[in-house]
Design a protein around this motif. Sequence first.
Motif: not given
Lengths: 304, 278, 274, 311
Positions: C26-30, C62
């Motif tokens: 889940g490593c995504r710094r969106n 967001r």
Amino acid sequence: MRASQGMPKRSPLGAWLDRKQDLFISSILLVVALSAISGLVVITAFIFKEGLPIMLQVGVGKFVSSSDWYPAEGHFGIFPMIMGSLAVTAGALVIGGVLGLGCAVVLTQFCPRWAVSILKPSIELLAGIPSVVYGFIGVVILVPMIRVHLGGPGLSVLASSIVLGIMMLPTVTSISVDALQAVPKAYRDGSIALGATHWQTTRMVILKASRSGLVAAMILGMGRAVGETMAVIMVAGNTLDVPDSILAPVRTLTSNIALEMGYAAGDHRKALFATGVVLFVIIMILNTIALTVSRRRSRRKSGA
Amino acid sequence: MMSANNEMHKVDHIRCSHVGEHCATSPGPAKIVVRDFHAGFGETQVLRNVSLDIYPCQRLAIIGPAGGGKTTFLRSLNRLNSLEHDFRHSGSILLDGQDIFASNVDVARIRRRVGMLYAVPIPLPLSIYENLTYGPRLAGIRDRHRLDELVETSLKSAILWDEVKDRLREPAHNLSGGQQQRMCLARVLALEPEVLLLDEPCSGLDPISTAKIEDALDELKSRYTVVLVTNNTKQAARASERTAFFLMGEMIECGPTAVIFTNPRHGRTSDYITGHFG
Amino acid sequence: MASEYKRYARALWLLAMLCACCALSGCRRNTAGGVNVMGSTSIQPFAEVLADEFNSRHPSSRIDVQGGGSTMGIQSVTNNLAQIAMCSRELKSSESRYLKPIIIALDGMAVVVHKDNTVSNLTREQVREMFVGNITNWSQVGGEDRPIRLITREEGSGTREAFAKLVMNNQRVSRKALTQESNGAVKELVRGDRAAIGYMSLGLVNDEAKIVNIEGIVPSTDNVRNGSYPLVRPFLFVVRMGAVLSPAAKEFLEFVLSPQGQHLLVEEGLVSVL
Amino acid sequence: MTRQAISNPLHADEGADNGAPPPQINAPRHRRQLRIPPDVAQRIVVGGLWAIAMSAVAVLLFIIVFIMVKGLPHVTPEFLLQAPAKGGRLGGVSPMIFGTIAVAGLAVLIAGPIGVITAIYLTEYTRESKLTAFIRFGADCLAGIPSIIFGLFGFVFFADTLGLGISIISGALTLALMVLPTIIRTSEEAIRAVPAAFRDVSFGLGSTRWQMVTRVVLRSALPGIGTGIVLSIGRSISETAALMLTSGMVARHPSSVFDSARTLALHFFTLSREGISMPKAYATAAVLVLAILMINLLAYWFMRRFIARVR
């Protein structure tokens, strides 16, 4: 070799690894331990780096002994906060120490098994209750009670001591329990066999034998009390004066930091870190005292 | 000193041929050879110049007053002393001709070959079964049947099987003191060691438990080299072929048990045996 | 038994590894559609309301609202951890060199006392003398004979700075004043203590405390807007000068200053800047 | 006075030195002065101690009952399953429940192994030296540093310098640092309390040091270590100041550890201190206390099973 024929043979490499295993594991553990310790070192360095310059600039003596805290005007003196922290911690230690130790003694010495299985988890549960909840209940219940029945603003040394005392109770109790349980049963049996009552045994044998653990419990409990922030902000009142009674409001070092950190900039912010440095030093001194006391006592004991 | 030793060898060989009926194998070369062994902790010198041979399939009793270095000697034989950071030593201890203090030695293996039983029973906080399989598992035995077999034979050797065969899964703490000590003996036996070191194994036990342990040891003597440290001179006389007398860190004399107890060469030995001191 | 225990341990390990893998995958710094808004805890609740509404209107973007305090917000904007800071104090001169403030709303400040307090009007002068420590008894301002208990906000908070400027003329607040770290805390104290006087955000006062008129003027929204009520402070959004805002951030700022956005703030008790 | 009364039976010849007839344990009434017979002292003290213990339990019960009475009526299924709206005045706390589990769980997963390993190293793999004493001392001192400072450190170091952002992982790392001293110290005490004889026996049976540590020492120290970890979980769950700056305040379900998440304690703090909504604040506190209750009971149950198996 007859006897060991059942034992599997190791390959030479395996044997060599076996022999050197201690060394390997030891160095791996060392790395982990060092990383943990370096984390602690880094944060200590961080506090000092941010706080020390302003402290030296103001002058350590003045910073610690002046009562003027007007950050907007560039006056930084934290004497009242130091006194406040000491007062609140002492109060908490009296309440939490007595309660915690009492609970630990009851749990280990005078308690049937079924009761232990209720008491111990409930005391550990106290540790899990968030400090904001403690502070909140302090504000909603304790503070009005003090205000109505004892006078003063309610927000006071007394209120903070009670809240902190209850908060440090589980720490003191669980560590004391471990220390008390570590005393060999033979000591207790031996004393009882000499005609001592259960309480005499506890007092003269068990408490003495477990002293160092109990001191550790108190230190850790005290650390929790000195370092607690949120609950203290809520119930201490945070005035800038040195408290003159247990009903007077008080500002501690921690609440000073936490109150103003969100808004502080520049020298003000650095002064708050310097407050942190002072806090660190105070805790260091307290720990040193506790350590030397326990060490000297145990040495005298073993010498006798 | 050396000459005395040589003399003793001769005596021993003669003696051994007499007691040959106890031994499954004939007394060949010494199982353990101790030469000029000095040991101490930090500044304290505990053992001085000990030289001694221990023969296979014999029981050597070590007697002497407290503080004489008996336990230190015993703990040197499987290198338990090396765990103390300030332990130091000189001289050599050879097990089957191999120096156990050599740098390339697998210490764990030495300790498996030279098992130890302590003065007080120390059950590990595990079940009886786990206690017994603790050593074998560490040695790499995984096979369930082999482990079961080891447990059974060693418990039988320790004369405990009948008492505990239905409660192997119980915590070892639940056993009585005497049973615990026999379990500890079985735990050592499960390693199938070559040498058994017994450090006053009966000092904390009642006469009946003591008798049971001694019975067990009696059955074992044909298969193991036993070194028994004891304060109980009667036990030494009963349960050993040879006896060594330690005093103040020195080995005063060593010889066939019968000789030591009836006709010791040193006055101090006879003083001790007759109860004049210690 | 031992093997059973080992199996547990192994299962636990596996589980932990699995968790770690999931976390890493889940490593995504969106930061793509995300906008960090960080700063003053007094603006935060209002900003959250705005962000909620904005997020529901623009599902693709967001807005993340963080607390931390005015200075933390400004520091985050400086370090690019956030695009917009919330600030309830005025910018320091060193900060205003590279930061641009945007007033999103005005907040009236109410001087509050206990419900049963008979005093209902004070002059600015009187409030100042109380907080300086020269007036120490309610009877001196026409109330019951009862010592006054001062409640102030912490040094550096926007509310306190506004109070210092508008009321105190930058005189020092008495050392005896109790210091509280939030509007709710001030309200809670005033609610329970007949001797207390404090100041807080107008939008957050309810019927648990009594609002005192200042110079005879009722602190109503209208009076705040037309400037007749003196105790007013701005709520600021702060961005970096010359920084390229993401489209989402720009849209959010526009939304905040639009009639819909301002309407939301008015509903929450603030005063619109329109 | 009590001291004398107490010390007498054990030093029965003390009285003889003073020329008084040797005291007899069976006749305590005839002693000098006000003296409380030991059995009475025992009763008084035990009574007092029980009162103390009971008062601690009473405090706990009071807190729980107070929070539950005020909060439970507002805890509805929707409250548990919805996200908050209008700054928390409406809606529920489901993202906060998730955020709490993520932050506190991750923190203990990080700090637990590291702390226990450090304790093992300090107790089993090095000798007592100036360095170990120093480390212990430093850990004790850090235990008293206010969490806001840890929070600032975490903000500057993890969020900013390491570029992790205001996120669950930053918060967890910060919390891990915070609870590390506690875990190290409690584990150390627990390991130290394991009888030295176990180590001897294990070595004697041919184990390496590591085998000794994992198979014997850790097993018997587990309850003590567990206590430390449960304490740390409690501290992690209840932390607010440090998390405000590191894991943030976003009241939305996080999608990865690099997202910000608000914890229950933080939510409660905001709701109650900013005076946003008291019913929601009490309800949040009720959920928080219930969660902690459950975690503790679970941990306790596991521990008991384990101890029952080992002892």
